[in-house]
Design an enzyme around this catalytic site. Structure first.
Site, mmCIF file in Angstrom:
data_model
loop_
_atom_site.group_PDB
_atom_site.id
_atom_site.type_symbol
_atom_site.label_atom_id
_atom_site.label_comp_id
_atom_site.label_asym_id
_atom_site.label_seq_id
_atom_site.Cartn_x
_atom_site.Cartn_y
_atom_site.Cartn_z
ATOM 1 N N ASP A 10 -5.407 8.196 16.089
ATOM 2 C CA ASP A 10 -5.931 8.116 14.722
ATOM 3 C C ASP A 10 -6.729 6.822 14.547
ATOM 4 O O ASP A 10 -6.527 6.081 13.594
ATOM 5 C CB ASP A 10 -4.779 8.195 13.714
ATOM 6 C CG ASP A 10 -5.284 8.528 12.301
ATOM 7 O OD1 ASP A 10 -6.439 9.003 12.180
ATOM 8 O OD2 ASP A 10 -4.542 8.309 11.337
ATOM 9 N N LYS A 40 6.783 -0.691 7.125
ATOM 10 C CA LYS A 40 6.144 0.596 6.847
ATOM 11 C C LYS A 40 7.239 1.644 6.785
ATOM 12 O O LYS A 40 8.032 1.768 7.719
ATOM 13 C CB LYS A 40 5.163 0.914 7.970
ATOM 14 C CG LYS A 40 4.185 1.984 7.629
ATOM 15 C CD LYS A 40 2.986 1.896 8.537
ATOM 16 C CE LYS A 40 1.723 2.029 7.731
ATOM 17 N NZ LYS A 40 0.534 1.728 8.442
ATOM 18 N N GLY A 95 0.836 -1.203 0.000
ATOM 19 C CA GLY A 95 0.000 0.000 0.000
ATOM 20 C C GLY A 95 0.859 1.237 0.000
ATOM 21 O O GLY A 95 2.061 1.181 0.305
ATOM 22 N N GLY A 120 0.727 5.500 1.036
ATOM 23 C CA GLY A 120 -0.004 6.609 1.661
ATOM 24 C C GLY A 120 0.742 7.914 1.450
ATOM 25 O O GLY A 120 1.741 7.957 0.722
ATOM 26 N N MET A 151 2.482 9.568 3.541
ATOM 27 C CA MET A 151 3.765 9.686 4.241
ATOM 28 C C MET A 151 4.749 8.577 3.906
ATOM 29 O O MET A 151 5.912 8.672 4.275
ATOM 30 C CB MET A 151 3.519 9.692 5.747
ATOM 31 C CG MET A 151 2.665 10.860 6.176
ATOM 32 S SD MET A 151 2.637 11.015 7.926
ATOM 33 C CE MET A 151 4.297 11.492 8.294
#
Lengths: 229, 379
Positions: free
Chosen positions: B136, B41, B19, B21, B23
């Protein structure tokens, strides 16, 4: 314009959810019992975040009775207070009725906030509506001060005093007796001033004797009829 | 950000991109030393030297804190580090679908939604006990695994993001729809902010409605801070009244009256879950249930915020049938129109004497006494 009875559970937001659910169910039961005496075409029951509101159409006396009954039914462990207002309400919804809005509801909610547990507060407008619908019934509502809500609106509050109506009746009876005595005394005074004391007294005594003799005759006649010894 | 996939970051060999995003990117990677497949990540580091140093320091702190969270409902963090312009964090690789994807298919069955919320609340309770706030919580950060297990993702990283998200103008970025009122106002937040966010997620799971939705961020911010939600049972007839209360308490604007503890929320949700399971477990009861299920119009499935009006708006109570009175209001008689349309009027003296016994007594007594007085005086 309609009367809005707002039944508010105290400190509802601060209670554990399980207790909230229990209190809510209790309040629903109380509302079910108390609204049963109103015609179904005269009342609309609304949900509020911390209680329930009942919009009563054309029956301020019924609204007052309902609040009183709800408070007495709730006295067994349901920390509820009631506020009543008479004001504008409107049904809203997307094609079908979903909710009600209006100042009538907002003020009833504000008034209920100022009521201590198990007590009732009503707004000035409701007192006027009650007086309009049933003149004299408003005498059971006595002033309970003024309060300012979060929107800085000042409300003149009244509370129910069961003895206030009785006190008023006693006051009016005493006033009636005093007025009757004063008017009769005025008539007597006027007669004395015209005829003089002696003439008036002899006239009164003559009348008394005449009435007494007539009374005695009637008693004797009655005694003969029932054959008393 | 470069779209070219590096072959290795740190000691991790990148296998595929999972994925991407704003950032950074998430990769499926292999840790050769343990021969373990992980989710890696990556986060782009700031170009400015000062900002970067500060960022690195915070990143390390947050990643260490997240690494301490070992709980069945929280994604496990294995490792973190930096390479070139990238900071990376190696986490447990989960096979499943995130809640955001699941919600695209519509609202979840009520019991399943509550079960997910219970697990998230448990995970949050564990993190909060250790002083870590997620900041979040949103469907995209909740992973649904096989056999109904749920894991919260992005602990620590979320915090990094949220601190970065406050720009020099004080504007808060991120996922405003799931933020608490205090968070969206840029005020300091604590664990109760996560509880609010979970409340919003639960609402969305139960109803399929996007709570606090708005056309732009200021509108969403306004909705979050001032609009009251409609109870979930209005949209979902299966939602119990207790569930309405739980959601209402989680979504209190004032953190002081919200749930003070995620475990407390989890406990209440478990009670709701037991109630829901009992209900589905007794079909005979269902057969005898005379409750009418009202199908909502399609347009009622629109964002709940759209159906919310000012504070005075009170919904009709479902347990009570008010249709007769509503019909009376819709088609009022002439008398109703006259009486319902006017304000209370002052009571005139004749009306008062006719209707009020006490003044009537005074009036009659005075009348009789005046007549008697006159007779005495003048006869």
């Amino acid at each position: 314009m309609a009367s809005v009875v707002f039944l508010r559970i105290h400190d509802f937001g601060r209670r554990p959810v399980s207790e909230q659910a229990r209190l809510r169910a209790q309040l629903e039961a109380v509302v079910a019992v108390t609204t049963a005496e109103l015609e179904s075409a005269s009342r609309i029951v609304l949900d509020a975040s911390d209680g329930m509101a009942i919009v009563v159409l054309r029956d301020p006396r019924g609204a007052l009775r309902l609040a009183g009954r709800a408070l007495s039914a709730a006295a067994a462990g349901l920390p509820v207070s009631a506020g009543i207002n008479h004001g504008a309400v409107r049904v809203i919804g997307n094609g079908k009725p979903e909710a009600m809005v209006g100042d009538g509801i907002a003020v009833a909610a504000a008034v209920a906030q100022f009521a201590p547990p198990s007590e009732l507060r009503v707004s000035h407008t409701f007192r006027d509506a009650l007086s309009d619908a049933a003149p004299g019934a408003e005498s059971a509502l006595v002033p309970a001060g003024t309060a300012t809500d979060s929107g800085l609106r000042r409300h003149e509050l009244f509370t129910r005093d069961k003895r206030a109506a009785a006190r008023r009746r006693v006051r009016y009876s005493a006033l009636s007796a005093a007025a009757a005595i004063a008017l009769l005394a005025a008539g007597i005074g006027l007669r004395i001033s015209e005829e003089g004391h002696e003439a008036f007294m002899s006239g009164v005594m003559g009348k008394y004797r005449q009435v007494a003799a007539q009374g005695e005759r009637q008693v004797r006649g009655l005694a003969q009829k029932v054959k008393l010894p | 950000m470069s779209r070219k996939k590096p072959a290795q970051i740190g000691r991790y060999k990148l296998l595929e991109e999972l994925g991407r995003g704003a950032m950074g990117v998430v990769y499926r990677a292999r840790d050769p030393s343990l021969d373990r497949i992980v989710a890696l990540k990556t986060i782009m580091l700031s170009d400015e030297a000062d900002g970067r140093k500060d960022y690195q320091k915070r990143f390390a702190l947050e990643a260490r804190a997240a690494g301490k969270l070992t709980h069945p409902n929280i994604v496990t963090t294995f490792d973190f580090g930096e390479e070139g312009e990238l900071a990376y964090i190696a986490m447990e690789l989960l096979e499943g679908v995130d809640l955001r994807e699941r919600l695209k298919q519509g609202p979840l069955p009520t019991a399943e939604a509550v079960d997910i919320a219970v697990q998230v609340a448990d995970g949050l309770g564990f993190a909060h006990e250790r002083g870590i706030v997620h900041r979040d919580i949103k469907p995209g950060n909740i992973m649904l695994l096989e056999r109904g297990d749920v894991k919260i993702m992005d602990f620590g990283i979320a915090r990094m993001r949220s601190e970065d998200s406050k720009t020099s103008t004080g504007m808060v970025l991120g996922t405003p729809r799931f933020m608490s009122p205090e968070q969206i106002a840029g005020m300091p937040v604590d664990h109760r902010s996560d509880i609010f966010s979970l409340g919003v997620v639960l609402y969305e799971m139960l109803t399929g409605a996007m709570l606090f939705a708005g056309e732009d961020t200021p509108q969403i911010a306004h909705n979050v801070s001032s609009v009251e939600h409609a109870p979930p049972s209005r949209h979902n007839p299966d939602a119990t009244s207790m569930l309405d209360f739980v959601v209402a308490r989680a979504l209190k604007k004032d953190p002081a009256v919200r749930y003070q503890d995620a475990y407390e929320l989890a406990a209440d949700l478990r009670t709701c879950l037991a109630e829901l399971r009992n209900r589905t477990a007794s079909p005979e009861q269902k057969a005898h249930d005379t409750t009418r299920t009202v199908k909502l119009d399609a347009n009622e499935r629109t964002p709940a915020a759209a159906a919310i009006a000012p504070e005075t708006r009170l919904p009709l109570s479902r347990p009570f049938d008010s249709s007769a009175a509503l019909q009376r209001l819709a088609k009022p008689s002439r008398r109703d129109r006259r009486f319902l349309g006017r304000a209370p009027r002052p009571v005139s003296v004749p009306r008062r004497l006719w209707n009020d016994a006490a003044p009537r007594l005074l009036f009659i007594t005075m009348l009789v006494a005046a007549a008697a007085g006159s007779y005495i005086a003048f006869a």
